[in-house]
Design an enzyme around this catalytic site. Structure first.
Site, mmCIF file in Angstrom:
data_model
loop_
_atom_site.group_PDB
_atom_site.id
_atom_site.type_symbol
_atom_site.label_atom_id
_atom_site.label_comp_id
_atom_site.label_asym_id
_atom_site.label_seq_id
_atom_site.Cartn_x
_atom_site.Cartn_y
_atom_site.Cartn_z
ATOM 1 N N THR A 56 1.747 17.203 -13.527
ATOM 2 C CA THR A 56 1.380 16.440 -14.502
ATOM 3 C C THR A 56 2.270 16.757 -15.845
ATOM 4 O OG1 THR A 56 -0.968 16.818 -13.671
ATOM 5 C CG2 THR A 56 -0.644 16.571 -16.186
ATOM 6 N N THR A 57 3.209 17.990 -16.009
ATOM 7 C CA THR A 57 3.578 18.579 -16.863
ATOM 8 C C THR A 57 5.303 17.658 -16.876
ATOM 9 O OG1 THR A 57 2.755 20.855 -17.260
ATOM 10 C CG2 THR A 57 4.736 20.525 -18.064
ATOM 11 N N TYR A 120 -10.031 8.283 -11.441
ATOM 12 C CA TYR A 120 -9.959 7.135 -11.572
ATOM 13 C C TYR A 120 -12.081 6.512 -10.949
ATOM 14 C CZ TYR A 120 -11.557 2.962 -13.439
ATOM 15 O OH TYR A 120 -12.400 1.910 -14.050
ATOM 16 N N TYR A 146 -4.657 20.226 -5.230
ATOM 17 C CA TYR A 146 -4.599 20.843 -7.091
ATOM 18 C C TYR A 146 -6.305 20.381 -7.020
ATOM 19 C CZ TYR A 146 -2.895 20.001 -11.743
ATOM 20 O OH TYR A 146 -3.051 19.726 -13.572
ATOM 21 N N ARG A 151 -8.889 16.087 -15.929
ATOM 22 C CA ARG A 151 -8.166 15.365 -16.017
ATOM 23 C C ARG A 151 -8.575 13.736 -15.036
ATOM 24 N NH1 ARG A 151 -2.580 14.518 -18.133
ATOM 25 N NH2 ARG A 151 -1.949 16.530 -19.222
ATOM 26 N N LYS A 174 -4.211 24.646 -6.252
ATOM 27 C CA LYS A 174 -4.602 24.745 -7.907
ATOM 28 C C LYS A 174 -5.766 24.645 -8.111
ATOM 29 C CE LYS A 174 -1.688 23.570 -11.804
ATOM 30 N NZ LYS A 174 -0.899 22.350 -12.541
ATOM 31 N N ILE A 214 0.596 28.222 -12.011
ATOM 32 C CA ILE A 214 0.975 27.199 -11.817
ATOM 33 C C ILE A 214 0.712 27.070 -13.539
ATOM 34 C CG2 ILE A 214 1.600 25.169 -11.382
ATOM 35 C CD1 ILE A 214 0.583 25.191 -8.481
#
Length: 305
Positions: A56-57, A120, A146, A151, A174, A214
């Site tokens: 993501t980052t 989504y 994850y 999000r 994560k 993380i």
């Protein structure tokens, strides 16, 4: 789970302050490969245990498949013969796409895949279980789950994670939801790495049994985060929480606007990279007070090469 080969990542390797690495870009939003290599070399030198590439980052949703493979390949090349491992963000909505991504990541020499819950689509816990189980069955490299419901809109419940932990190719999670009861329960699973995905609560998560974090903040204060993790691992809880408290204002700053706008703005201000980001993302506007409060310590860490 035992290490399968030289490129595989063992569950015990997943510990400490790992970095969710940014993808440096120029003013046009094109990847700055020189800055990318410099960041990787810096993390290798200070012994960051793992780099999460194209997560993501790292603006994964806005990267092309070719760019992503190039990022993975270069990271693996730079990290060869070092103590720093490479984790590939391979998540997607479609399990078939994740399977393809995992195979490509393995071909690039990546050590483990980080697979986010589908986004989504609204899925049941059974659907999430079956999604990850099929991916783990197919993956040539170990899988790290994850969970980031803020999000994706899908929350991987603790009971589902426990069931998935029975798969020999799923070696950890994560967990970005700051639910300490959940962290504590998951940390009881044998040979399963629980990693915080939330900077602001990771110290508390480690106190509850998480093996590490993380981190977005590790892009700018990796040594400080390593020291916190080290203190917590040694059982010096008071020291760890004291150091963590000194970074809370940084964590808050990095969460003030959507990631990676704040972290890239801070890094650009500290002259760690150019001020590029890919649209529709935007850099956060920093105040003089914020700059004065944080940039000095960041520059000090970055220049100690």
């Amino acid at each position: 789970m035992d290490q399968k080969n030289d490129s595989a990542l063992n569950v015990h390797d997943l510990a400490g302050a790992m970095v969710a690495l940014v993808t440096p870009m120029d003013s046009r939003g094109e990847i700055d490969w020189d800055q990318y290599q410099a960041l990787i070399d810096w993390h290798i030198k200070i012994k960051t245990p793992a780099l999460i590439i194209a997560g993501t980052t790292g603006e994964s949703a806005l990267l092309s498949a070719t760019e992503t493979r190039q990022l993975w390949t270069l990271a693996v090349q730079r990290c060869a013969n070092s103590q720093t491992r490479v984790v590939a963000g391979t998540g997607a909505i479609s399990p078939q796409q994740v399977m393809t991504n995992n195979k490509q990541a393995a071909a690039c020499g990546v050590h483990v895949s980080l697979v986010v819950t589908p986004y989504y689509l609204r899925l049941t816990q059974q659907a999430l279980h079956d999604h990850f189980w099929a991916i783990a069955d197919d993956s040539p490299i170990p899988v790290l789950l994850y969970n980031v419901p803020s999000r994706t809109g899908n929350d991987l419940h603790g009971k589902t994670t426990k069931a998935l932990a029975k798969h020999p190719n799923i070696i950890g999670i994560k967990e970005a939801k700051a639910d300490m009861e959940r962290i504590e329960e998951l940390a009881k699973i044998d040979t399963f790495a629980v990693l915080s995905g939330d900077d602001g609560s990771f110290c508390q998560a480690m106190h509850k049994g998480a093996a590490g974090v993380i981190s977005v903040a590790a892009n700018v204060r990796p040594k400080a985060l390593q020291q916190i993790c080290h203190a917590m691992t040694l059982g010096d809880v008071n020291k760890a929480f004291e150091m963590d408290q000194s970074l809370q204002s940084l964590y808050q700053l990095l969460g003030q606007e959507p990631n990676p706008g704040p972290i890239k703005a801070v890094m650009a201000a500290a002259k760690m990279l150019s001020s590029g980001i890919r649209r529709p993302l935007q850099l956060m506007a920093l105040t003089q007070k914020q700059l004065k409060q944080h940039i000095g310590a960041i520059e000090q860490e970055f220049t100690q090469l």
